[in-house]
Design a protein around this motif. Structure first.
Motif, PDB file in Angstrom:
ATOM      1  N   LYS A 147       0.838  -1.202   0.000  1.00  0.00           N
ATOM      2  CA  LYS A 147       0.000   0.000   0.000  1.00  0.00           C
ATOM      3  C   LYS A 147       0.875   1.255   0.000  1.00  0.00           C
ATOM      4  N   ALA A 148       1.921   1.269   0.825  1.00  0.00           N
ATOM      5  CA  ALA A 148       2.837   2.414   0.877  1.00  0.00           C
ATOM      6  C   ALA A 148       3.618   2.549  -0.425  1.00  0.00           C
ATOM      7  N   LEU A 149       4.114   1.432  -0.952  1.00  0.00           N
ATOM      8  CA  LEU A 149       4.904   1.462  -2.183  1.00  0.00           C
ATOM      9  C   LEU A 149       4.116   2.044  -3.360  1.00  0.00           C
ATOM     10  N   PHE A 150       2.810   1.879  -3.336  1.00  0.00           N
ATOM     11  CA  PHE A 150       1.949   2.409  -4.395  1.00  0.00           C
ATOM     12  C   PHE A 150       2.151   3.918  -4.581  1.00  0.00           C
ATOM     13  N   TYR A 151       2.454   4.627  -3.514  1.00  0.00           N
ATOM     14  CA  TYR A 151       2.580   6.091  -3.555  1.00  0.00           C
ATOM     15  C   TYR A 151       3.991   6.569  -3.909  1.00  0.00           C
ATOM     16  N   LEU A 152       4.938   5.656  -4.005  1.00  0.00           N
ATOM     17  CA  LEU A 152       6.322   6.005  -4.294  1.00  0.00           C
ATOM     18  C   LEU A 152       6.555   5.973  -5.802  1.00  0.00           C
ATOM     19  N   LYS A 153       6.945   7.105  -6.382  1.00  0.00           N
ATOM     20  CA  LYS A 153       7.136   7.208  -7.831  1.00  0.00           C
ATOM     21  C   LYS A 153       8.616   7.429  -8.152  1.00  0.00           C
ATOM     22  N   PHE A 154       9.194   6.487  -8.895  1.00  0.00           N
ATOM     23  CA  PHE A 154      10.588   6.589  -9.335  1.00  0.00           C
ATOM     24  C   PHE A 154      10.710   7.733 -10.342  1.00  0.00           C
ATOM     25  N   ILE A 155      11.683   8.633 -10.113  1.00  0.00           N
ATOM     26  CA  ILE A 155      11.855   9.759 -11.046  1.00  0.00           C
ATOM     27  C   ILE A 155      13.264   9.816 -11.649  1.00  0.00           C
ATOM     28  N   GLY A 156      14.134   8.884 -11.271  1.00  0.00           N
ATOM     29  CA  GLY A 156      15.469   8.871 -11.856  1.00  0.00           C
ATOM     30  C   GLY A 156      16.530   8.411 -10.875  1.00  0.00           C
ATOM     31  N   SER A 157      17.787   8.670 -11.255  1.00  0.00           N
ATOM     32  CA  SER A 157      18.915   8.291 -10.392  1.00  0.00           C
ATOM     33  C   SER A 157      19.994   9.358 -10.490  1.00  0.00           C
ATOM     34  N   LEU A 158      20.853   9.375  -9.490  1.00  0.00           N
ATOM     35  CA  LEU A 158      21.948  10.346  -9.491  1.00  0.00           C
ATOM     36  C   LEU A 158      22.976   9.965 -10.560  1.00  0.00           C
ATOM     37  N   PRO A 159      23.518  10.949 -11.254  1.00  0.00           N
ATOM     38  CA  PRO A 159      24.582  10.667 -12.216  1.00  0.00           C
ATOM     39  C   PRO A 159      25.858  10.224 -11.474  1.00  0.00           C
ATOM     40  N   GLN A 160      26.666   9.398 -12.106  1.00  0.00           N
ATOM     41  CA  GLN A 160      27.874   8.841 -11.465  1.00  0.00           C
ATOM     42  C   GLN A 160      28.832   9.918 -10.974  1.00  0.00           C
ATOM     43  N   GLU A 161      28.874  11.082 -11.620  1.00  0.00           N
ATOM     44  CA  GLU A 161      29.820  12.121 -11.184  1.00  0.00           C
ATOM     45  C   GLU A 161      29.503  12.650  -9.778  1.00  0.00           C
ATOM     46  N   GLU A 162      28.303  12.393  -9.276  1.00  0.00           N
ATOM     47  CA  GLU A 162      27.955  12.838  -7.920  1.00  0.00           C
ATOM     48  C   GLU A 162      28.544  11.920  -6.839  1.00  0.00           C
ATOM     49  N   PHE A 163      29.126  10.813  -7.228  1.00  0.00           N
ATOM     50  CA  PHE A 163      29.711   9.864  -6.272  1.00  0.00           C
ATOM     51  C   PHE A 163      31.186  10.112  -6.017  1.00  0.00           C
ATOM     52  N   VAL A 164      31.743  11.126  -6.621  1.00  0.00           N
ATOM     53  CA  VAL A 164      33.182  11.398  -6.478  1.00  0.00           C
ATOM     54  C   VAL A 164      33.514  11.971  -5.138  1.00  0.00           C
TER      55      VAL A 164
END
Length: 164
Positions: A147-164
């Motif tokens: 029920k909770a997961l129903f309200y969670l909307k995937f909108i993308g991911s962080l680009p790899q350069e943000e992990f530096v």
């Protein structure tokens, strides 16, 4: 509300997967509003699993709509109720009410030593709560039901350069 989930893979379709250890808020899909915390967790998970690469998935949650339709347990701070709840979950002994969402402080690495001393009986509840007051605690929002997961909307991911 924007939420992040750190892992060794991008999670575009979150699912509830049985975990092999006891966590702060029990079984569920763990997210945070803190991007830096999610990046740190992605690093830890990738090193621990020795597979995949650091990934932070980003979600949107209409909290007004979701929290109106679902049950929510909210801890505003690391108080006695939070300490009892986390202790019971981490020991696998929580038998209380089930909630769709659980929100509150995360017992991260900075808090882990204090928490371990408490669960080992070396600190009293009062000493532990006093020690936690000086720690910088980030947050977590755990989705514990379909029920909770129903309200969670995937909108993308962080680009790899943000992990530096």
């Amino acid at each position: 509300m924007i939420l992040y989930h750190g892992s060794n893979v991008i999670v575009s379709e979150p699912r509830l997967i049985e975990q092999n250890r006891f966590l702060d808020f029990g079984f569920g899909f763990y997210t945070t509003t803190n991007k830096a915390q999610a990046i740190g967790f992605a690093d830890k998970v990738t090193k621990r699993r020795k597979d995949g690469s650091k990934a932070v998935s980003i979600y949107e949650l209409d909290e007004e709509k979701a929290f109106a339709k679902c049950s929510v347990l909210r801890f505003e701070s690391a108080d006695e109720a939070w300490l009892d709840f986390v202790s019971e979950n981490r020991s696998g002994n929580y038998k209380g009410k089930a909630y769709d969402f659980i929100f509150g402080p995360v017992a991260n690495d900075d808090v882990y030593t204090t928490f371990t001393l408490y669960t080992a009986g070396l600190l009293t509840k009062e000493q532990t709560l006093e020690a936690l007051k000086i720690k910088k605690l980030y947050n977590q929002l755990v989705l514990t039901s379909e029920k909770a997961l129903f309200y969670l909307k995937f909108i993308g991911s962080l680009p790899q350069e943000e992990f530096v």
